[in-house]
Design a protein around this motif. Structure first.
Motif, short mmCIF file in Angstrom:
data_model
loop_
_atom_site.label_atom_id
_atom_site.label_comp_id
_atom_site.label_asym_id
_atom_site.label_seq_id
_atom_site.Cartn_x
_atom_site.Cartn_y
_atom_site.Cartn_z
N VAL A 276 10.70 12.77 -1.88
CA VAL A 276 9.92 11.62 -2.33
C VAL A 276 8.99 11.10 -1.23
O VAL A 276 7.85 10.72 -1.48
CB VAL A 276 10.87 10.49 -2.81
CG1 VAL A 276 10.08 9.26 -3.23
CG2 VAL A 276 11.74 10.97 -3.95
N GLU A 277 9.47 11.10 0.00
CA GLU A 277 8.64 10.58 1.09
C GLU A 277 7.79 11.64 1.78
O GLU A 277 6.64 11.40 2.11
CB GLU A 277 9.51 9.87 2.15
CG GLU A 277 10.22 8.61 1.65
CD GLU A 277 9.28 7.43 1.35
OE1 GLU A 277 8.06 7.53 1.59
OE2 GLU A 277 9.79 6.41 0.85
N PHE A 278 8.36 12.81 2.05
CA PHE A 278 7.63 13.78 2.89
C PHE A 278 7.57 15.18 2.30
O PHE A 278 7.47 16.16 3.03
CB PHE A 278 8.24 13.78 4.31
CG PHE A 278 7.97 12.49 5.03
CD1 PHE A 278 6.72 12.26 5.60
CD2 PHE A 278 8.92 11.47 5.05
CE1 PHE A 278 6.44 11.05 6.23
CE2 PHE A 278 8.65 10.25 5.67
CZ PHE A 278 7.40 10.04 6.25
N GLY B 14 1.26 5.03 -2.43
CA GLY B 14 2.03 6.22 -2.06
C GLY B 14 2.94 6.72 -3.17
O GLY B 14 2.98 7.92 -3.45
N HIS B 15 3.68 5.81 -3.79
CA HIS B 15 4.73 6.23 -4.71
C HIS B 15 4.32 6.25 -6.18
O HIS B 15 4.80 7.08 -6.95
CB HIS B 15 5.95 5.31 -4.60
CG HIS B 15 6.76 5.55 -3.37
ND1 HIS B 15 7.66 6.59 -3.27
CD2 HIS B 15 6.82 4.90 -2.17
CE1 HIS B 15 8.25 6.55 -2.08
NE2 HIS B 15 7.75 5.54 -1.39
N VAL B 16 3.52 5.27 -6.59
CA VAL B 16 3.36 5.06 -8.03
C VAL B 16 2.57 6.16 -8.75
O VAL B 16 2.91 6.50 -9.88
CB VAL B 16 2.83 3.63 -8.29
CG1 VAL B 16 2.52 3.42 -9.77
CG2 VAL B 16 3.87 2.60 -7.82
N PHE C 279 0.84 -1.21 0.00
CA PHE C 279 0.00 0.00 0.00
C PHE C 279 0.87 1.25 0.00
O PHE C 279 0.68 2.17 -0.80
CB PHE C 279 -0.98 0.03 1.18
CG PHE C 279 -1.91 1.21 1.08
CD1 PHE C 279 -2.96 1.21 0.17
CD2 PHE C 279 -1.71 2.35 1.85
CE1 PHE C 279 -3.80 2.32 0.03
CE2 PHE C 279 -2.54 3.46 1.72
CZ PHE C 279 -3.59 3.44 0.81
N HIS C 280 1.83 1.30 0.90
CA HIS C 280 2.74 2.45 0.90
C HIS C 280 3.44 2.59 -0.46
O HIS C 280 3.48 3.67 -1.04
CB HIS C 280 3.78 2.34 2.01
CG HIS C 280 4.88 3.35 1.87
ND1 HIS C 280 4.76 4.64 2.32
CD2 HIS C 280 6.09 3.27 1.25
CE1 HIS C 280 5.84 5.32 2.00
NE2 HIS C 280 6.68 4.51 1.36
N ASP C 281 4.00 1.49 -0.93
CA ASP C 281 4.83 1.57 -2.13
C ASP C 281 4.02 1.87 -3.39
O ASP C 281 4.47 2.66 -4.23
CB ASP C 281 5.61 0.25 -2.32
CG ASP C 281 6.84 0.19 -1.43
OD1 ASP C 281 7.37 1.26 -1.08
OD2 ASP C 281 7.28 -0.92 -1.07
N VAL C 282 2.86 1.27 -3.52
CA VAL C 282 2.10 1.46 -4.76
C VAL C 282 1.15 2.65 -4.67
O VAL C 282 1.18 3.54 -5.51
CB VAL C 282 1.38 0.16 -5.16
CG1 VAL C 282 0.46 0.40 -6.36
CG2 VAL C 282 2.41 -0.92 -5.51
FE LIG Z 1 8.49 4.96 0.52
#
Ligand SMILES: [Fe+2]
Length: 288
Positions: free
Chosen positions: A174-176, A133-135, A128-131
């Motif tokens: 990228v994260e925050f 959040g990031h994608v 969930f975080h990776d897809v």
């Molecule tokens: Fe991340």
């Protein structure tokens, strides 16, 4: 996601580049349900909070339809839009493996999903975080170039012994990261958009500092991995972020070698201040 301390090579079942099959058919209905629960609450919260490129990417990639998305399906659209793909990895991967994937426009994503009792916090990034959040941001052409440039920069930073400095750039963008827009600050960082509580805290809470992004300043600022951030950095545009990274970091690293870190909650005279935070949350958390 990446971590230090791997020397043994990929775990059994993983390829030499640490990728594995997503095995989408193996997810249980309960696991898909966790995705849908997380998706629906973030999708309801994020309009007016997440930046337009994120919301647009979320829409374009259709991450909702069938629970945990099948990477092969996302990749058809993502590859068409920006040439990026998502690849499954077993968990944290070594830095050089992570950078190598990014430099080749592949985003390594965890395959597992958190348990229903971990909806609000999980230390290791899950699908969930990776897809989620990031994608979505990888569907934006400018951000897509930034992530590739970051991967290339990572490989160089490793050779120069400045990974710790570069990691702060990833963390605070990228994260925050926050983005300045005509309608106010918006979120683009994956660590924020994938967290219900931080999606509110990062924009609304009076506690954290919100400061203008400056590459060298960010690289001198430590971060916390265990709680809400004490400082967020605001970029004027995705283009400005990309442009800031399209330079030789060599002279920058040389200056950083001679400079001390800044205290995490400090505001420097040269900072552009969006919010002078009270730091009340961080003080209360520290007192517990
Ligand atoms: Fe991340």
């Amino acid at each position: 996601m990446s971590a230090d301390g791997f020397h043994a090579g990929p775990p059994p079942g993983a390829r030499a580049d640490w990728t594995i099959d997503q095995q989408w058919a193996a997810y249980t209905p309960a696991e898909h349900e966790v995705w849908l629960t997380l998706y629906e609450r973030q999708a309801a919260l994020l309009p007016g909070r997440a930046c337009e490129p994120f919301l647009k990417g979320l829409e374009a990639l259709d991450l909702h339809r069938s629970g945990i998305p099948e990477f092969a399906r996302i990749n058809r659209e993502l590859e068409r839009l920006t040439g990026w793909t998502v690849v499954a990895v077993p968990g944290l991967v070594p830095d050089e493996v992570f950078f190598e994937h990014l430099a080749n426009r592949r985003f390594p994503a965890g395959r597992f999903i958190r348990r229903p009792d971990q909806l609000d916090y999980l230390q290791e990034p899950d699908v969930f975080h990776d897809v989620f959040g990031h994608v979505p941001m990888l569907a934006d052409p400018v951000f897509a170039d930034y992530m590739q440039a970051y991967g290339e920069g990572g490989l160089r930073a490793q050779g120069l012994g400045h990974l710790a400095h570069l990691a702060r750039l990833y963390w605070y963008t990228v994260e925050f990261g926050l983005l300045q827009t005509a309608r106010g600050l918006r979120i683009y960082g994956a660590g924020i958009v994938s967290s219900r509580a931080e999606s509110v805290f990062a924009l609304d809470d009076p506690s954290p500092n919100r400061l203008g992004f400056d590459l060298e300043r960010v690289m001198r600022t430590p971060y916390r991995i265990d709680d809400f951030q004490q400082v967020y950095f605001v970029i004027p545009s995705l283009r400005a972020l990309l442009d800031a990274t399209l330079q030789d970091f060599g002279p920058l690293y040389a200056r950083l070698s001679a400079a001390d870190d800044l205290p995490i909650a400090a505001i420097a005279p040269t900072d552009r201040v969006f919010t002078r935070g009270t730091q009340a949350y961080a003080r209360a958390a520290a007192a517990q």
